[in-house]
Design a protein around this motif. Structure first.
Motif, short mmCIF file in Angstrom:
data_model
loop_
_atom_site.label_atom_id
_atom_site.label_comp_id
_atom_site.label_asym_id
_atom_site.label_seq_id
_atom_site.Cartn_x
_atom_site.Cartn_y
_atom_site.Cartn_z
N GLU A 112 0.74 -1.29 -0.03
CA GLU A 112 0.15 -0.02 0.05
C GLU A 112 0.81 1.20 0.12
N LEU A 113 2.22 1.02 0.12
CA LEU A 113 3.08 2.33 -0.06
C LEU A 113 3.26 2.62 -1.27
N TYR A 114 3.64 3.85 -1.59
CA TYR A 114 3.64 4.50 -2.90
C TYR A 114 4.87 3.75 -3.48
N GLU A 115 4.77 3.57 -4.70
CA GLU A 115 5.95 3.13 -5.79
C GLU A 115 5.53 3.50 -7.02
N LEU A 116 6.75 3.64 -7.80
CA LEU A 116 6.55 3.90 -9.21
C LEU A 116 6.14 2.65 -10.15
N GLN A 117 5.56 2.67 -11.38
CA GLN A 117 5.44 1.53 -11.83
C GLN A 117 6.60 0.98 -12.42
N LEU A 118 6.46 -0.42 -12.66
CA LEU A 118 7.58 -1.13 -13.21
C LEU A 118 8.20 -0.69 -14.49
N ASP A 119 7.54 -0.30 -15.45
CA ASP A 119 8.02 0.37 -16.70
C ASP A 119 8.71 1.68 -16.64
N ALA A 173 12.05 0.62 -16.13
CA ALA A 173 12.55 0.00 -17.32
C ALA A 173 13.92 0.47 -17.69
N THR A 174 14.04 1.82 -17.71
CA THR A 174 15.30 2.50 -18.14
C THR A 174 16.55 2.03 -17.59
N LYS A 175 17.20 1.42 -18.76
CA LYS A 175 18.28 0.79 -17.93
C LYS A 175 19.28 1.58 -16.81
N GLY A 176 19.66 0.86 -16.10
CA GLY A 176 20.38 1.62 -14.86
C GLY A 176 19.79 1.90 -13.67
N LYS A 177 18.14 1.70 -13.71
CA LYS A 177 17.30 1.96 -12.68
C LYS A 177 16.55 0.53 -12.06
N PHE A 178 16.62 0.54 -10.88
CA PHE A 178 16.05 -0.86 -10.25
C PHE A 178 15.27 -0.65 -9.26
N ARG A 179 14.00 -1.22 -9.34
CA ARG A 179 12.92 -1.17 -8.31
C ARG A 179 13.51 -2.17 -6.94
#
Length: 597
Positions: free
Chosen positions: A279-286, A289-295
């Protein structure tokens, strides 16, 4: 398999977000790996030769040429070295937030080279140094003028600013040449930091032997001119490798990102955390998706910061942060207790360039017809470290991981802990050797005169050799730990942590030396640290350091029990671990492997 372009499969490109200087994706076969690292490693050999060519013998120059006393010269060295290791925080910030590692590094190299050039002039021109003095007591010698000190220290601290941009970025550039998403390259990275330290100490060995000898027996002009030339060569070598490097794209200011999390959490301190982390705020996976960024998934540690990701009416970046941003901040904060625990061992390292060298000046330096420069004893630290790194990487790791199933053999914190235990023994032995030196000085009546003690300088070897062994465990693991545990977007900042410990250790050394010197002179006592070391009590001072190391190790032990390693962003480390469980024939790249690449 997905096709990217020209019939090339997607998995042939790096998966960790690395690009070329124009921002294009890079083929794993064309850039990076040990080919790119070879330029970085060779650069480091020459650069370490340049840096240690200055720092190793600096206390001798300050004493003999600028006519400074024991405490003053030692503190000036540790204050400068402390600055050298603190400025990387600024260099890491500029690299991660604005220019990227490559361009930050090159600009810093220009500043570094400028400082080295002016410093060479400062030790060469008669107008920039006080007249020669042969008095045994430097208090009777003419001091350097304000102008002479301004030029000398101006050059030293210009050099320090330059290293602030080179130190946190060059090792990170090297580590960036291996893709964490490829199991084979991940395995190579596990050995990279061992061989990185190997290259550092190879350059250091040359500085501590050849360059120090030149400075003591030929002259300071050539002794400083050669390191300056070495630095220029190292920069040219690095530039030659440009076509082979992989680069990480700057991801914004890490300090701003962390500040937003802390401010948002404080502003929402009364807000209740949801029972379900989803329920915490998080960005969408896409969006990742930009290379170099990880969830990164939410973790229960430092729960208060999770409030920054609780959804409220406000969507301001200073009121609402993503779970990934919160976790990145946690990762940097979790390392702070470990960072603090490394300050005391770093204070011990500061001694070999100051008090250990000063001890050497009081002893018989003759070995046959050859006179050993006191600062050259640091070469034994280098040799010891080189031998221990090779033994550790090629034998110890292979043997231990049969039982631990850990690709590294033992954990990074366990390796650091072994180094800290060795530091305790170093200071106990140093105290006993110093007591023996003082007894010999008393027996031969050279206490008050401050004359040479009829004892070979080689009696100091045990404390230098053990310092090298400690470095092989603690210093190598420290660099890898802070790089490995930092978030992907804050690797330069993470690397700067390992350097900050050395900076704080040197500042702590200055503080302790001044404080102990002042306190022990109270109530009519002579004091523990005097310009005349034969009338001093460095044995008490080293015993104090041994006790400090014991207390620090206890603190470190409890901090490691509470530390939670970050989750891997890829499954490559799991693949390595599974392979180790399946077969004992698996091995990490060793020196032979590197020579083939």
């Amino acid at each position: 398999m997905a096709v990217v372009e020209d019939g090339v499969n997607a998995d042939q490109y790096t998966q960790d977000g690395t690009v070329d200087l124009k921002g294009n994706p890079v083929l794993r076969s064309k850039r990076g790996g040990w080919t790119a690292c070879s330029f970085v490693v060779v650069y480091e050999v020459f650069e370490r030769m340049a840096y240690y060519g200055i720092s190793s013998n600096l206390v001798v120059y300050l004493t003999k040429k600028l006519h400074q006393g024991t405490v003053t010269s030692a503190n000036n060295v540790t204050n400068w070295v402390g600055t050298i290791w603190i400025t990387p925080i600024l260099g890491a910030y500029i690299a991660d937030a604005h220019l990227g590692r490559y361009w930050t590094f090159l600009i810093a190299c220009i500043i570094y080279l400028s400082g080295m050039s002016v410093l060479t002039l400062a030790v060469s021109l008669p107008a920039l140094k006080p007249p020669k003095c042969l008095e045994a007591n430097v208090e009777n010698c003419k001091k350097a003028s304000t102008l002479q000190l301004a030029v000398f220290y101006g050059a030293l601290y210009t050099l320090a600013i330059g290293t602030g941009g080179t130190k946190p970025n060059i090792s990170t550039i090297g580590a960036d040449q291996f893709d964490d998403f490829d199991p084979k390259e991940k395995a190579h990275k596990l050995s990279f930091f061992n061989w990185w330290m190997f290259s550092i100490f190879f350059g250091t060995l040359f500085a501590n032997t050849f360059l120090v000898y030149i400075q003591d027996n030929v002259g300071w002009t050539l002794g400083y001119g050669l390191p300056t030339l070495g630095l220029l060569i190292s920069i040219l070598i690095f530039l030659a490798g440009t076509p082979f490097y992989r680069h990480k794209v700057p991801s914004g200011s890490p300090f701003t990102r962390m500040a937003k999390v802390i401010v948002a959490a404080i502003k929402k301190w009364k807000v209740k955390l949801p029972s379900d982390p989803k329920e915490l705020y998080e960005l969408q996976l896409d969006e990742y998706a930009t290379k170099g960024k990880f969830r990164i998934d939410s973790t229960p540690s430092i729960r208060f910061l999770n409030k920054a990701a609780v959804k409220t009416a406000s969507t301001s970046p200073w009121m609402l942060c993503s779970v990934t941003q919160v976790e990145e901040t946690k990762q940097m904060m979790r390392m702070i207790p470990i960072l603090i625990a490394t300050f005391v061992p770093s204070t011990m390292i500061a001694q070999h360039n100051t008090l250990f060298v000063k001890q050497g000046t009081t002893l018989d330096r003759r070995v046959g017809n050859f006179k050993i420069p006191p600062a050259s004893l640091a070469g034994f630290i280098t040799l010891s470290m080189l031998i221990n790194v090779v033994l550790y990487d090629r034998f110890f790791v292979k043997f231990v991981r049969k039982f631990t199933k850990n690709p590294r053999g033992i954990s990074l914190l366990q390796r650091m802990g072994i180094g800290m235990i060795i530091h305790i023994f170093i200071m106990v032995i140093a105290s006993l050797i110093e007591r023996y030196r003082l007894n010999v000085a008393k027996e031969h009546g050279v206490v008050e005169s401050g004359g040479q003690v009829p004892l070979t300088i080689l009696v100091l070897l045990p404390q230098f050799v053990l310092m090298g062994a400690a470095d092989a465990f603690l210093e190598v693991a420290k660099i890898e730990f802070f790089y490995d545990q930092a978030p992907e977007s804050m690797k330069s900042l993470g690397t700067s942590y390992s350097m900050t410990t050395l900076g704080m250790g040197n500042f702590l050394s200055s503080f302790l030396l001044s404080t102990v010197s002042h306190i022990t002179k109270k109530h009519g006592h002579k004091g523990w640290i005097l310009d005349n070391l034969n009338a001093s009590h460095l044995d008490y001072y080293y015993a104090f350091f041994a006790i400090l190391n014991v207390l620090n190790f206890i603190f470190f032990f409890f901090m490691t029990k509470m530390y939670v390693y970050k989750a891997e962003i890829s499954d490559s480390i799991k693949v390595l671990t599974e392979e180790l469980k399946e077969t004992s024939m698996y091995r990490l790249p060793n020196q032979e492997d590197m020579s083939k690449r």
